[in-house]
Write a protein that holds these residues in place. Structure first.
Motif, PDB file in Angstrom:
ATOM      1  N   LEU A 144       0.850  -1.200   0.000  1.00 56.76           N
ATOM      2  CA  LEU A 144       0.000   0.000   0.000  1.00 56.76           C
ATOM      3  C   LEU A 144       0.882   1.245   0.000  1.00 56.76           C
ATOM      4  O   LEU A 144       0.830   2.071   0.909  1.00 56.76           O
ATOM      5  CB  LEU A 144      -0.931  -0.010   1.218  1.00 56.76           C
ATOM      6  N   ALA A 145       1.659   1.393  -1.036  1.00 53.20           N
ATOM      7  CA  ALA A 145       2.580   2.516  -1.144  1.00 53.20           C
ATOM      8  C   ALA A 145       2.013   3.561  -2.101  1.00 53.20           C
ATOM      9  O   ALA A 145       1.313   3.219  -3.063  1.00 53.20           O
ATOM     10  CB  ALA A 145       3.941   2.038  -1.647  1.00 53.20           C
ATOM     11  N   PRO A 146       2.292   4.839  -1.843  1.00 48.97           N
ATOM     12  CA  PRO A 146       1.803   5.892  -2.743  1.00 48.97           C
ATOM     13  C   PRO A 146       2.195   5.612  -4.192  1.00 48.97           C
ATOM     14  O   PRO A 146       3.346   5.259  -4.481  1.00 48.97           O
ATOM     15  CB  PRO A 146       2.490   7.151  -2.212  1.00 48.97           C
ATOM     16  N   GLY A 147       1.230   5.749  -5.084  1.00 54.33           N
ATOM     17  CA  GLY A 147       1.481   5.522  -6.502  1.00 54.33           C
ATOM     18  C   GLY A 147       1.275   4.093  -6.952  1.00 54.33           C
ATOM     19  O   GLY A 147       1.199   3.832  -8.155  1.00 54.33           O
ATOM     20  N   HIS A 148       1.169   3.147  -6.014  1.00 56.18           N
ATOM     21  CA  HIS A 148       0.925   1.765  -6.396  1.00 56.18           C
ATOM     22  C   HIS A 148      -0.509   1.589  -6.894  1.00 56.18           C
ATOM     23  O   HIS A 148      -1.420   2.308  -6.492  1.00 56.18           O
ATOM     24  CB  HIS A 148       1.175   0.831  -5.210  1.00 56.18           C
ATOM     25  N   LYS A 149      -0.660   0.609  -7.774  1.00 54.91           N
ATOM     26  CA  LYS A 149      -1.976   0.298  -8.317  1.00 54.91           C
ATOM     27  C   LYS A 149      -2.572  -0.870  -7.543  1.00 54.91           C
ATOM     28  O   LYS A 149      -1.973  -1.930  -7.425  1.00 54.91           O
ATOM     29  CB  LYS A 149      -1.863  -0.066  -9.800  1.00 54.91           C
ATOM     30  N   ALA A 166      -6.577   1.976   0.932  1.00 51.06           N
ATOM     31  CA  ALA A 166      -5.604   2.111  -0.148  1.00 51.06           C
ATOM     32  C   ALA A 166      -5.642   3.501  -0.772  1.00 51.06           C
ATOM     33  O   ALA A 166      -4.603   4.112  -1.056  1.00 51.06           O
ATOM     34  CB  ALA A 166      -5.854   1.043  -1.212  1.00 51.06           C
ATOM     35  N   ALA A 167      -6.859   4.024  -0.980  1.00 52.82           N
ATOM     36  CA  ALA A 167      -6.983   5.365  -1.560  1.00 52.82           C
ATOM     37  C   ALA A 167      -6.373   6.402  -0.633  1.00 52.82           C
ATOM     38  O   ALA A 167      -5.675   7.326  -1.085  1.00 52.82           O
ATOM     39  CB  ALA A 167      -8.450   5.676  -1.830  1.00 52.82           C
ATOM     40  N   ARG A 168      -6.626   6.276   0.671  1.00 50.85           N
ATOM     41  CA  ARG A 168      -6.059   7.202   1.649  1.00 50.85           C
ATOM     42  C   ARG A 168      -4.530   7.069   1.724  1.00 50.85           C
ATOM     43  O   ARG A 168      -3.848   7.989   2.164  1.00 50.85           O
ATOM     44  CB  ARG A 168      -6.676   6.956   3.028  1.00 50.85           C
ATOM     45  N   SER A 169      -4.018   5.916   1.303  1.00 52.87           N
ATOM     46  CA  SER A 169      -2.564   5.690   1.318  1.00 52.87           C
ATOM     47  C   SER A 169      -1.886   6.221   0.059  1.00 52.87           C
ATOM     48  O   SER A 169      -0.675   6.084  -0.097  1.00 52.87           O
ATOM     49  CB  SER A 169      -2.273   4.192   1.463  1.00 52.87           C
ATOM     50  N   GLY A 170      -2.669   6.795  -0.853  1.00 47.54           N
ATOM     51  CA  GLY A 170      -2.102   7.362  -2.068  1.00 47.54           C
ATOM     52  C   GLY A 170      -2.041   6.403  -3.229  1.00 47.54           C
ATOM     53  O   GLY A 170      -1.360   6.674  -4.226  1.00 47.54           O
ATOM     54  N   CYS A 171      -2.748   5.277  -3.133  1.00 48.81           N
ATOM     55  CA  CYS A 171      -2.751   4.308  -4.219  1.00 48.81           C
ATOM     56  C   CYS A 171      -3.820   4.663  -5.261  1.00 48.81           C
ATOM     57  O   CYS A 171      -4.802   5.333  -4.951  1.00 48.81           O
ATOM     58  CB  CYS A 171      -3.027   2.894  -3.676  1.00 48.81           C
ATOM     59  N   ALA A 172      -3.599   4.190  -6.478  1.00 47.96           N
ATOM     60  CA  ALA A 172      -4.620   4.275  -7.521  1.00 47.96           C
ATOM     61  C   ALA A 172      -5.463   3.009  -7.419  1.00 47.96           C
ATOM     62  O   ALA A 172      -4.951   1.902  -7.598  1.00 47.96           O
ATOM     63  CB  ALA A 172      -3.973   4.368  -8.895  1.00 47.96           C
ATOM     64  N   VAL A 173      -6.752   3.155  -7.121  1.00 50.78           N
ATOM     65  CA  VAL A 173      -7.584   2.008  -6.751  1.00 50.78           C
ATOM     66  C   VAL A 173      -8.703   1.791  -7.769  1.00 50.78           C
ATOM     67  O   VAL A 173      -9.401   2.728  -8.157  1.00 50.78           O
ATOM     68  CB  VAL A 173      -8.208   2.204  -5.354  1.00 50.78           C
ATOM     69  N   THR A 174      -8.856   0.523  -8.166  1.00 51.22           N
ATOM     70  CA  THR A 174      -9.975   0.110  -9.011  1.00 51.22           C
ATOM     71  C   THR A 174     -10.683  -1.051  -8.327  1.00 51.22           C
ATOM     72  O   THR A 174     -10.037  -1.976  -7.844  1.00 51.22           O
ATOM     73  CB  THR A 174      -9.500  -0.343 -10.402  1.00 51.22           C
ATOM     74  N   GLU A 200     -15.899   7.266  -5.264  1.00 49.36           N
ATOM     75  CA  GLU A 200     -15.431   7.938  -6.482  1.00 49.36           C
ATOM     76  C   GLU A 200     -14.905   9.335  -6.168  1.00 49.36           C
ATOM     77  O   GLU A 200     -13.935   9.798  -6.792  1.00 49.36           O
ATOM     78  CB  GLU A 200     -16.561   7.991  -7.509  1.00 49.36           C
ATOM     79  N   GLN A 201     -15.511   9.995  -5.187  1.00 52.84           N
ATOM     80  CA  GLN A 201     -15.021  11.311  -4.770  1.00 52.84           C
ATOM     81  C   GLN A 201     -13.629  11.236  -4.147  1.00 52.84           C
ATOM     82  O   GLN A 201     -12.918  12.234  -4.073  1.00 52.84           O
ATOM     83  CB  GLN A 201     -16.008  11.938  -3.781  1.00 52.84           C
ATOM     84  N   ASN A 202     -13.247  10.047  -3.718  1.00 53.58           N
ATOM     85  CA  ASN A 202     -11.911   9.828  -3.163  1.00 53.58           C
ATOM     86  C   ASN A 202     -10.967   9.180  -4.168  1.00 53.58           C
ATOM     87  O   ASN A 202      -9.901   8.680  -3.798  1.00 53.58           O
ATOM     88  CB  ASN A 202     -12.004   8.962  -1.902  1.00 53.58           C
ATOM     89  N   GLY A 203     -11.385   9.166  -5.435  1.00 51.14           N
ATOM     90  CA  GLY A 203     -10.501   8.718  -6.497  1.00 51.14           C
ATOM     91  C   GLY A 203     -10.589   7.262  -6.874  1.00 51.14           C
ATOM     92  O   GLY A 203      -9.827   6.793  -7.729  1.00 51.14           O
TER      93      GLY A 203
END
Length: 413
Positions: A144-149, A166-174, A200-203
């Motif tokens: 769960l590192a920033p920028g990880h997918k 994960a989103a709060r950790s800076g990850c790109a989440v799907t 979705e508001q959190n990315g």
């Protein structure tokens, strides 16, 4: 006092097993109690693992029902890192994987559930993970590192909770979900859509109707292949597609099972000296009027306490309504009731508000409710469901009148 005074042996040292042991000990201080668990931790609550413990806001030890030392101090024989290999109901013994045999007066199966596996090629890729126990945390945290997918397969509670962390950790989440909505089996489409919008508001991105057909390795990452030809690369894949009750020991011992160990209203199985508690058991619900298997914090605690009381000779009916809760971002979402059907959802507030209550009606009768950041409405909702209250929807929608007042007025009619 209980009919049998031999040792109470509990298989499974999770939340349910822990509460059975603590309850029996409190009511029968001199009764031998043996609690057997295959993990290295004393009984703990699992819900925080995918929320505050995963995010680092809470320590693993904060989830313990009691400190490790409490069990020895109270005379509970806690066997950690141990596994039961077989049960012999006729002899009233269990055999451990070491070969040791233990006799029992009463046996409790609190074996819990296991995450439903993803049965596709590549599901064993090292970046594919599930979260059920303490030992699952470290491999997930390190990815769960920033920028990880991060890709979450399944839009149930686990998938959504880990997506939020994960989103709060800076990850790109799907989030990939085969069904047309998140939490589709437990909430209405309107409530589901409201929760999805907050993600979705959190990315977080969602793909519904998504069918995963394989996972391949691509330079150390997981390449997720979808039906239709699309693919997604991921540093971490979380699988949260439901759970399966751990009935293997019970089935091998000839105990009746049906998507869970079948128990009566007292928690007793088809073998009179054997009980079951928690996620693994299917019980007749006095509150709902049907059999149901629940995977919830409330049931793991309260139904287990009821089983412990019955074993100790002070039975008390277990009649709780199903209650579930989840924390995602700064939101607290709760569900009370488990209706098989409803024909209308009445809103107190709007779906996009930061606080709302959604009330489910069936022929005008209150059968369930959801709250977002509005937990005070759970108690009156619970009572209205128990009372089978029929309330004018216009009255329910009136946010100028507290729901507790509406409930009390309705009860007085």
């Amino acid at each position: 006092m209980a009919a049998q005074q031999g040792p109470v042996v509990i298989v499974g040292a999770g939340q349910a097993g822990g509460w059975v042991a603590l309850t029996v000990r409190s009511l029968q201080p001199d009764r031998p109690v043996i609690l057997i668990g295959d993990e290295d931790h004393p009984p703990y609550e699992r819900p925080p693992l995918s929320k505050d413990v995963l995010s680092g806001k809470a320590t693993p030890e904060s989830t313990y029902l009691k400190p490790l030392a409490h069990y020895a101090e109270s005379g509970i024989d806690l066997r950690l890192g141990s596994r039961v290999a077989a049960i012999a109901p006729d002899d009233r013994t269990v055999t451990l994987s070491t070969g040791e045999r233990l006799g029992y007066g009463q046996l409790v199966l609190a074996t819990g559930m296991s995450p439903r596996p993803l049965v596709i090629p590549g599901a064993d890729h090292p970046r594919v993970r599930t979260l059920r126990s303490m030992q699952d945390l470290a491999p997930i945290r390190q990815l769960l590192a920033p920028g990880h997918k991060v890709v979450c397969i399944g839009a149930g509670f686990i998938g959504l909770e880990i997506a939020a962390v994960a989103a709060r950790s800076g990850c790109a989440v799907t989030v990939l979900e085969a069904a047309p909505a998140a939490l589709g089996r437990v909430v209405s489409p309107e409530v589901s859509a409201a929760l999805v919008r907050r993600h979705e508001q959190n990315g977080v991105a969602f793909r519904f109707g998504a069918s995963v057909i394989s996972i391949q390795d691509k330079s150390g990452m997981a390449e997720i292949e979808l039906a239709g030809g699309d693919s997604l690369a991921a540093d971490l894949v979380i699988v949260g597609i439901g759970g399966m009750p751990n009935c293997q020991l019970a089935e091998a011992a000839g105990i009746d099972c049906d998507n869970g160990i079948s128990v009566d209203a007292e928690g007793r199985t088809s073998e009179p000296s054997i009980y079951a508690a928690g996620d693994v058991c299917r019980q007749f619900s006095l509150a709902l009027g049907r059999t149901i298997r629940l995977e919830s914090w409330q049931n793991a605690q309260n139904q287990a306490i009821a089983v412990g009381k019955h074993i100790a000779g002070v039975p008390e009916p277990y009649a709780d309504l199903p209650w579930f809760w989840t924390d995602q971002y700064d939101d607290n979402f709760q569900i009370i009731g488990a209706p098989e059907r409803w024909d209308r959802v009445v809103w107190r507030g709007m779906p996009d508000d930061d606080k709302f209550t959604a009330i489910y009606l069936d022929n005008g009768r209150v059968v369930a409710g959801n709250t977002l950041n509005n937990a005070r409405d759970i108690r009156p909702l619970r009572q209205m469901i128990i009372d089978q209250a029929v309330v004018d929807p216009a009255v329910l929608q009136d946010t100028e009148t507290a729901l507790i007042k509406i409930q009390k007025l309705q009860a007085a009619i």
